[in-house]
Structure formats: structure tokens, C-alpha cells
Design a protein around this motif. Structure first.
Motif, PDB file in Angstrom:
ATOM      1  N   ARG A 113      88.214 -12.228 -76.597  1.00  0.00           N
ATOM      2  CA  ARG A 113      88.909 -13.091 -77.449  1.00  0.00           C
ATOM      3  C   ARG A 113      90.328 -12.984 -77.096  1.00  0.00           C
ATOM      4  O   ARG A 113      91.091 -11.916 -77.303  1.00  0.00           O
ATOM      5  CB  ARG A 113      88.595 -13.054 -78.781  1.00  0.00           C
ATOM      6  N   GLY A 114      91.065 -13.673 -76.175  1.00  0.00           N
ATOM      7  CA  GLY A 114      92.431 -13.854 -75.926  1.00  0.00           C
ATOM      8  C   GLY A 114      92.640 -14.122 -74.407  1.00  0.00           C
ATOM      9  O   GLY A 114      91.636 -14.314 -73.764  1.00  0.00           O
ATOM     10  N   GLY A 115      93.897 -13.728 -74.140  1.00  0.00           N
ATOM     11  CA  GLY A 115      94.192 -14.028 -72.724  1.00  0.00           C
ATOM     12  C   GLY A 115      94.377 -12.667 -71.993  1.00  0.00           C
ATOM     13  O   GLY A 115      93.667 -11.738 -72.315  1.00  0.00           O
ATOM     14  N   HIS A 116      95.254 -12.736 -70.800  1.00  0.00           N
ATOM     15  CA  HIS A 116      95.279 -11.416 -70.039  1.00  0.00           C
ATOM     16  C   HIS A 116      95.863 -10.503 -70.554  1.00  0.00           C
ATOM     17  O   HIS A 116      95.348  -9.004 -70.355  1.00  0.00           O
ATOM     18  CB  HIS A 116      96.195 -11.960 -68.978  1.00  0.00           C
ATOM     19  N   GLU A 117      96.774 -10.558 -71.585  1.00  0.00           N
ATOM     20  CA  GLU A 117      97.512  -9.352 -72.368  1.00  0.00           C
ATOM     21  C   GLU A 117      96.501  -8.669 -73.238  1.00  0.00           C
ATOM     22  O   GLU A 117      96.232  -7.527 -73.442  1.00  0.00           O
ATOM     23  CB  GLU A 117      98.592  -9.858 -73.146  1.00  0.00           C
ATOM     24  N   SER A 118      95.535  -9.690 -73.965  1.00  0.00           N
ATOM     25  CA  SER A 118      94.667  -8.973 -74.864  1.00  0.00           C
ATOM     26  C   SER A 118      93.510  -8.333 -74.148  1.00  0.00           C
ATOM     27  O   SER A 118      93.104  -7.344 -74.491  1.00  0.00           O
ATOM     28  CB  SER A 118      93.921 -10.140 -75.618  1.00  0.00           C
ATOM     29  N   ARG A 119      93.265  -8.784 -72.983  1.00  0.00           N
ATOM     30  CA  ARG A 119      92.106  -8.187 -72.231  1.00  0.00           C
ATOM     31  C   ARG A 119      92.601  -6.582 -71.512  1.00  0.00           C
ATOM     32  O   ARG A 119      92.010  -5.839 -71.586  1.00  0.00           O
ATOM     33  CB  ARG A 119      91.929  -8.952 -70.761  1.00  0.00           C
ATOM     34  N   TRP A 127      84.180  -9.641 -71.246  1.00  0.00           N
ATOM     35  CA  TRP A 127      85.086 -10.550 -71.582  1.00  0.00           C
ATOM     36  C   TRP A 127      84.679 -11.945 -71.691  1.00  0.00           C
ATOM     37  O   TRP A 127      85.192 -12.778 -72.579  1.00  0.00           O
ATOM     38  CB  TRP A 127      86.513 -10.211 -70.862  1.00  0.00           C
ATOM     39  N   GLU A 128      83.796 -12.407 -70.730  1.00  0.00           N
ATOM     40  CA  GLU A 128      83.469 -13.641 -70.620  1.00  0.00           C
ATOM     41  C   GLU A 128      82.636 -13.929 -71.927  1.00  0.00           C
ATOM     42  O   GLU A 128      82.534 -15.097 -72.491  1.00  0.00           O
ATOM     43  CB  GLU A 128      82.710 -14.092 -69.563  1.00  0.00           C
TER      44      GLU A 128
END
Length: 247
Positions: A137-143, A132-133
Motif C-alpha cells: 500500500r503506497g508508492g515508491h517511498e512506502s515500498r 508489493w503487488e
């Protein structure tokens, strides 16, 4: 040799969308906007009315707050779809090359890793953190959605470490006798130290034990370093695709 249509099916199964629906024979993939592949139309059949089908796709995606996107390769139908989308204002994004190779050939050309590579059936938190790093692309929900995509089909997950922690990761989708290379990511300060080839070797070695015989991968056309590496390892170009995105 695998057909272009069969290769499209492998790639679809190797990176599954959260949800799919059909629009006049086309496969519309929907995953809340996380990754372009999992949120694009795969035009596998000729629609009855091309203009109407494009309009229905636009209505579907915009109704979900997503941009209309098509993935177009040699097997896209109808053959004039790319030109039709261009006339409608869709722009080309991310030209990508698809390469294939017998796994045995790749392993012969890949030196055994000089560092330990951990291979597992699920991505742990450190694997997800690095991927993810580097590519997220995106925040917690996207992850969370990305995790659902990653684990939506059978796959292997590899990681290697150095004194600073997780240095590199990779994913190998398992589809029949084929294995698809995804999510190759190396921590920026650990690049050019053999981590990528070690990850690939570890994944493919384990895949052979599970019955895999051939591998595929996708690499963006402008990623010269990655293309050089894969070609040295025996991968050859079998297909290509690009996206058409409505601006």
C-alpha cells in the motif's frame, strides 16, 4: 506452552518498527505509516495515568502526521484499555487470530513441494515486486520503508515460480527457537495450485536446519480459506488481537 506476553514479544521482533519510543510504559512503534503493526502502540504495562497516557500517544502520532492506533490483545495493559478507547471514539479494525504449532508437526502434514522453492536470506527485487503487488500500500517511498521493516531482523524469504514468473512468496522471521510466518502472497492467477503450502514447507524445512522448533502466524479472523489451510497443517489458536484506530 508459550505465554501471551512472550508471544507478543515474538511478534514485535518478527515485524520490527523502524523506530520505537515509550509512553509511560507503552511501546509506541513508528514507521512513517507503513503497515499498521509497525505504527501502533503495544500497551505492555499499566501507565500511571490512563487518560494522560492516551493523550500523550495522540499528541505523538498526530505530531508525526499519523493516526493514533493501539494493538490490543489479551496481554494489553491495563485490562480496561479497550473499553476506554472505545469511549474515546476509537474503532475496531482487523480482528486477527494468532496460531502456533511445532514445526515438525507442520512438516509432517505438508506434502513436499512438487515445484522448486527458492529460499534466501534477503528479498530480491522479484520477491518484493510480487509481495508489493499483492499486499503493498503506497508508492515508491512506502515500498522502501517496507523493505527496511522486512529486513530489520533475521528472516528467510521464499519464492516459487511458474511459466509466468514469480508465482508466490513468503517470509519467515527467525527469533530464537521460534519462526514467524509473514508475507504469504500468491499471484491472483496462480492461486489454489499448491504454491502457498510449497512456500510454507520450504521456509519451515530451512528453519529447522537453522534450529527453529516452533512456528507462529497471524491470520485475519475473516480469512476462512487461510485459517482452514493452517488448521489442516496443525496450527492451533493461541491468542488474538485487534486494532483500535481513532476515526
Amino acid at each position: 506452552m508459550i505465554s501471551l506476553a512472550e508471544l507478543e514479544t515474538l511478534m514485535r521482533r518478527g515485524w520490527p518498527a523502524i523506530r520505537e519510543t515509550t509512553v509511560d510504559g507503552w511501546i509506541a512503534r513508528l514507521s512513517d505509516g507503513v503497515t499498521r503493526r509497525a505504527n501502533s502502540v503495544l500497551p505492555v504495562h499499566c501507565p500511571n495515568d490512563l487518560a494522560d497516557a492516551i493523550g500523550r500517544v495522540e499528541e505523538l502520532y498526530r505530531g508525526l502526521g499519523l493516526p493514533p492506533v493501539f494493538q490490543l490483545g489479551p496481554a494489553a495493559r491495563p485490562s480496561g484499555l479497550d473499553s476506554a478507547l472505545a469511549r474515546r471514539g476509537y474503532e475496531v479494525r482487523t480482528p486477527t487470530i494468532v496460531q502456533v504449532a511445532p514445526i515438525a508437526d507442520v512438516l509432517r502434514r505438508t506434502p513436499p513441494p512438487h515445484r522448486e522453492v527458492r529460499v534466501s536470506n534477503r528479498p530480491d527485487s522479484s520477491w518484493l515486486d510480487l509481495w508489493w503487488e499483492v499486499d503493498g500500500r503506497g508508492g515508491h517511498e512506502s515500498r522502501a520503508i517496507a523493505h527496511e521493516i522486512l529486513t530489520g531482523g533475521e528472516a528467510l524469504y521464499a519464492a516459487s515460480e511458474d511459466r509466468h514468473g514469480t508465482a508466490a512468496v513468503g517470509r519467515l522471521a527467525l527469533v530464537g527457537s521460534w519462526a514467524g510466518v509473514y508475507c504469504m502472497a500468491v499471484r491472483p492467477d496462480a492461486r489454489r495450485r499448491g504454491h502457498a503450502s510449497a512456500i510454507l514447507h520450504g521456509l519451515l524445512e530451512r528453519a529447522v536446519e537453522l534450529g527453529s522448533e516452533h512456528a507462529w502466524l497471524q491470520v485475519t479472523a475473516d480469512n476462512v480459506a487461510a485459517r482452514d489451510l493452517y488448521e489442516r497443517l496443525g496450527f492451533v489458536t493461541r491468542s488474538s488481537y485487534h486494532y483500535r484506530c481513532f476515526r
